[in-house]
Design a protein around this motif. Sequence first.
Motif, PDB file in Angstrom:
ATOM      1  N   LEU A 128     -10.727  -4.644  -1.288  1.00 37.77           N
ATOM      2  CA  LEU A 128     -11.373  -5.271  -2.124  1.00 37.77           C
ATOM      3  C   LEU A 128     -13.003  -5.933  -1.498  1.00 37.77           C
ATOM      4  O   LEU A 128     -13.953  -5.799  -2.085  1.00 37.77           O
ATOM      5  CB  LEU A 128     -10.837  -6.993  -2.296  1.00 37.77           C
ATOM      6  N   ALA A 129     -12.625  -6.363   0.112  1.00 32.60           N
ATOM      7  CA  ALA A 129     -13.964  -6.428   0.789  1.00 32.60           C
ATOM      8  C   ALA A 129     -15.009  -5.263   0.842  1.00 32.60           C
ATOM      9  O   ALA A 129     -16.237  -5.422   0.811  1.00 32.60           O
ATOM     10  CB  ALA A 129     -13.838  -6.934   2.163  1.00 32.60           C
ATOM     11  N   LEU A 130     -14.577  -4.111   0.555  1.00 29.47           N
ATOM     12  CA  LEU A 130     -15.276  -3.042   0.771  1.00 29.47           C
ATOM     13  C   LEU A 130     -16.115  -2.515  -0.659  1.00 29.47           C
ATOM     14  O   LEU A 130     -16.552  -1.354  -0.850  1.00 29.47           O
ATOM     15  CB  LEU A 130     -14.589  -1.705   1.259  1.00 29.47           C
ATOM     16  N   GLY A 131     -15.468  -3.311  -1.763  1.00 31.01           N
ATOM     17  CA  GLY A 131     -16.011  -2.998  -2.828  1.00 31.01           C
ATOM     18  C   GLY A 131     -15.183  -2.208  -3.866  1.00 31.01           C
ATOM     19  O   GLY A 131     -15.617  -1.975  -5.016  1.00 31.01           O
ATOM     20  N   ALA A 132     -13.825  -1.888  -3.661  1.00 39.04           N
ATOM     21  CA  ALA A 132     -12.992  -1.069  -4.431  1.00 39.04           C
ATOM     22  C   ALA A 132     -12.645  -1.936  -5.623  1.00 39.04           C
ATOM     23  O   ALA A 132     -12.464  -3.175  -5.421  1.00 39.04           O
ATOM     24  CB  ALA A 132     -11.764  -0.659  -3.540  1.00 39.04           C
ATOM     25  N   ARG A 133     -12.085  -1.098  -6.594  1.00 38.36           N
ATOM     26  CA  ARG A 133     -10.982  -1.887  -7.463  1.00 38.36           C
ATOM     27  C   ARG A 133      -9.884  -1.600  -7.042  1.00 38.36           C
ATOM     28  O   ARG A 133      -9.433  -0.644  -6.793  1.00 38.36           O
ATOM     29  CB  ARG A 133     -11.519  -0.981  -8.917  1.00 38.36           C
ATOM     30  N   VAL A 134      -9.017  -2.762  -7.208  1.00 38.84           N
ATOM     31  CA  VAL A 134      -7.746  -2.776  -6.338  1.00 38.84           C
ATOM     32  C   VAL A 134      -6.611  -3.146  -7.321  1.00 38.84           C
ATOM     33  O   VAL A 134      -6.687  -4.013  -8.082  1.00 38.84           O
ATOM     34  CB  VAL A 134      -7.708  -3.786  -5.135  1.00 38.84           C
ATOM     35  N   THR A 135      -5.584  -2.359  -7.198  1.00 36.48           N
ATOM     36  CA  THR A 135      -4.424  -2.542  -7.796  1.00 36.48           C
ATOM     37  C   THR A 135      -3.260  -2.467  -6.985  1.00 36.48           C
ATOM     38  O   THR A 135      -3.160  -1.730  -6.088  1.00 36.48           O
ATOM     39  CB  THR A 135      -3.978  -1.307  -9.061  1.00 36.48           C
ATOM     40  N   LEU A 136      -2.725  -3.664  -6.729  1.00 36.82           N
ATOM     41  CA  LEU A 136      -1.531  -4.059  -5.838  1.00 36.82           C
ATOM     42  C   LEU A 136      -0.304  -4.269  -6.632  1.00 36.82           C
ATOM     43  O   LEU A 136      -0.068  -4.960  -7.368  1.00 36.82           O
ATOM     44  CB  LEU A 136      -1.845  -5.340  -5.331  1.00 36.82           C
ATOM     45  N   VAL A 137       0.376  -3.176  -6.688  1.00 36.00           N
ATOM     46  CA  VAL A 137       1.968  -2.979  -7.004  1.00 36.00           C
ATOM     47  C   VAL A 137       3.001  -3.940  -6.085  1.00 36.00           C
ATOM     48  O   VAL A 137       3.157  -3.124  -4.917  1.00 36.00           O
ATOM     49  CB  VAL A 137       2.372  -1.813  -7.605  1.00 36.00           C
ATOM     50  N   SER A 138       3.541  -5.110  -6.221  1.00 33.28           N
ATOM     51  CA  SER A 138       4.070  -5.789  -5.051  1.00 33.28           C
ATOM     52  C   SER A 138       5.523  -6.018  -5.689  1.00 33.28           C
ATOM     53  O   SER A 138       5.730  -6.580  -6.696  1.00 33.28           O
ATOM     54  CB  SER A 138       3.410  -7.019  -4.997  1.00 33.28           C
ATOM     55  N   GLY A 139       6.573  -5.805  -4.856  1.00 30.97           N
ATOM     56  CA  GLY A 139       7.982  -6.281  -4.852  1.00 30.97           C
ATOM     57  C   GLY A 139       7.802  -7.731  -4.673  1.00 30.97           C
ATOM     58  O   GLY A 139       6.945  -8.348  -4.479  1.00 30.97           O
ATOM     59  N   PRO A 140       8.988  -8.393  -4.744  1.00 31.46           N
ATOM     60  CA  PRO A 140       9.230  -9.909  -4.625  1.00 31.46           C
ATOM     61  C   PRO A 140       8.555 -10.335  -3.228  1.00 31.46           C
ATOM     62  O   PRO A 140       9.326 -10.121  -2.190  1.00 31.46           O
ATOM     63  CB  PRO A 140      10.983 -10.124  -4.887  1.00 31.46           C
ATOM     64  N   VAL A 141       7.671 -11.110  -3.129  1.00 25.19           N
ATOM     65  CA  VAL A 141       7.009 -11.765  -1.988  1.00 25.19           C
ATOM     66  C   VAL A 141       6.773 -13.126  -2.051  1.00 25.19           C
ATOM     67  O   VAL A 141       6.561 -13.577  -3.240  1.00 25.19           O
ATOM     68  CB  VAL A 141       5.861 -10.804  -1.338  1.00 25.19           C
ATOM     69  N   ASN A 142       6.578 -14.059  -0.961  1.00 28.71           N
ATOM     70  CA  ASN A 142       6.298 -15.315  -1.002  1.00 28.71           C
ATOM     71  C   ASN A 142       4.704 -15.259  -0.791  1.00 28.71           C
ATOM     72  O   ASN A 142       4.727 -15.994   0.350  1.00 28.71           O
ATOM     73  CB  ASN A 142       7.106 -16.266  -0.026  1.00 28.71           C
ATOM     74  N   LEU A 143       3.970 -14.545  -1.291  1.00 29.39           N
ATOM     75  CA  LEU A 143       2.604 -14.689  -1.070  1.00 29.39           C
ATOM     76  C   LEU A 143       1.665 -15.005  -2.100  1.00 29.39           C
ATOM     77  O   LEU A 143       2.060 -14.542  -3.133  1.00 29.39           O
ATOM     78  CB  LEU A 143       2.155 -13.058  -0.358  1.00 29.39           C
ATOM     79  N   PRO A 144       0.501 -15.656  -2.118  1.00 30.35           N
ATOM     80  CA  PRO A 144      -0.202 -15.770  -3.094  1.00 30.35           C
ATOM     81  C   PRO A 144      -0.946 -14.800  -3.686  1.00 30.35           C
ATOM     82  O   PRO A 144      -1.228 -13.706  -3.101  1.00 30.35           O
ATOM     83  CB  PRO A 144      -1.270 -17.026  -2.694  1.00 30.35           C
ATOM     84  N   ASN A 145      -1.199 -14.697  -5.001  1.00 32.07           N
ATOM     85  CA  ASN A 145      -2.254 -13.570  -5.715  1.00 32.07           C
ATOM     86  C   ASN A 145      -3.670 -13.581  -4.820  1.00 32.07           C
ATOM     87  O   ASN A 145      -4.133 -14.612  -4.328  1.00 32.07           O
ATOM     88  CB  ASN A 145      -2.553 -14.031  -7.010  1.00 32.07           C
ATOM     89  N   ILE A 146      -4.227 -12.457  -4.961  1.00 29.48           N
ATOM     90  CA  ILE A 146      -5.578 -12.203  -4.192  1.00 29.48           C
ATOM     91  C   ILE A 146      -6.543 -12.383  -5.296  1.00 29.48           C
ATOM     92  O   ILE A 146      -6.400 -11.447  -6.255  1.00 29.48           O
ATOM     93  CB  ILE A 146      -5.503 -10.929  -3.475  1.00 29.48           C
TER      94      ILE A 146
END
Length: 413
Positions: free
Chosen positions: A232-250
Amino acid sequence: MTRSKTKVQGKRILLIVGGGIAAYKALELVRRLKEGGASVRVILTKGGAEFVTPLSFSVLSEEKTFTDLFDLKEEAEIGHIRLSREADHVVVAPATADLLAKMATGTASDLASTVLLATDKRVLVAPAMNVRMWQHPATRRNVTTLRADGIHFVGPDEGEMACGEFGPGRMAEPEAIVSAIARLLSEKQKGPLTGRHVLITSGPTHEPLDPVRYIANRSSGKQGHALARAALALGARVTLVSGPVNLPNIRGVNAVKVETAQEMLDAVLDALPADIALCAAAVADWRASAEAAQKLKKERGADVSLSLAQNPDILATIAIPGPQRPELVIGFAAETRNVVDHARAKRRAKGADWIVANDVSAATGIMGGDRTQVHLVTGAGVEDWPAMSKDEMAARLLARAAESLSSVRSAAE
């Protein structure tokens, strides 16, 4: 202010206040940003506190004013990282000669300079210093370095100073700083991956045995999410496919949440085409051949046999040559022995372009931790990278990926 209001409305501004008489203007800057609908957090340097009190900023911002890098409560929550990442924009006003020097050399000796070194957001500085200091060769070198690093400037203005001298060095007026912030926020940040789609898998998968139990692993998802932030910091359009994690959305990342390996594969295929695919998820290799409809009960003296089936291979599937194959397919190999040999074999077997391999034995602390040490396996050979944070590794890997795509495009042209 009316014209800028819609551009700062709802934005989160982190304001760093340096030492100097111009620090009093930062109070007016906070007021104007709040009027424009922005939320403001303030980091007040030790020098800045000689001119304006933390209480003054807290009253105007309606937020705690941060002053100390070694605040036990804040740093227990990695305060300097949290402050830098939770903002939409970082502003330094006034930016003293000392602060500019710290930024240019990467010094992290207090909360302000540490946050500036840790941030992944655009930074706007409003210099304020004596005219001789502004014109000094050392300051000019620092400004040149900072501009090359992508730091944005507003001012300084020319006029009479508190010291009695006249010339450039006065901090820009708060209204001009707000306008500069609004302008930068309205511009789409460009980077080497602008216009590119980066697809990332992250975290574990949960493969149900019955309504209560499942097969999984110890993946935290930290590395995959770090890759998403870096892309994201490099300007990309990012799709994040994530399994069950205890992390906030970006913020700014298209997050697709799944549980099983089959769901992850389906989500990945739906997200194609992509320019880069990074398969960082720790996908369970097996699933139950048949999920029990009811909870499996333990019976005294009786063993339970489980019939397992192989899960789909996501990395191998998307690496198959064809119109939907990403230009660059990068797999990850978490190993506990013969790390590089296994990574080389995996790259060949899966058809991946690169494999990022590391030793996740319990003694390393990498699985679930914040640091890593990897080997980058490519067709050209193996690179042994030093130990670093997962965010640093992600930034380095995405920069390499962007460079690789650029080289391929240049060769094609």
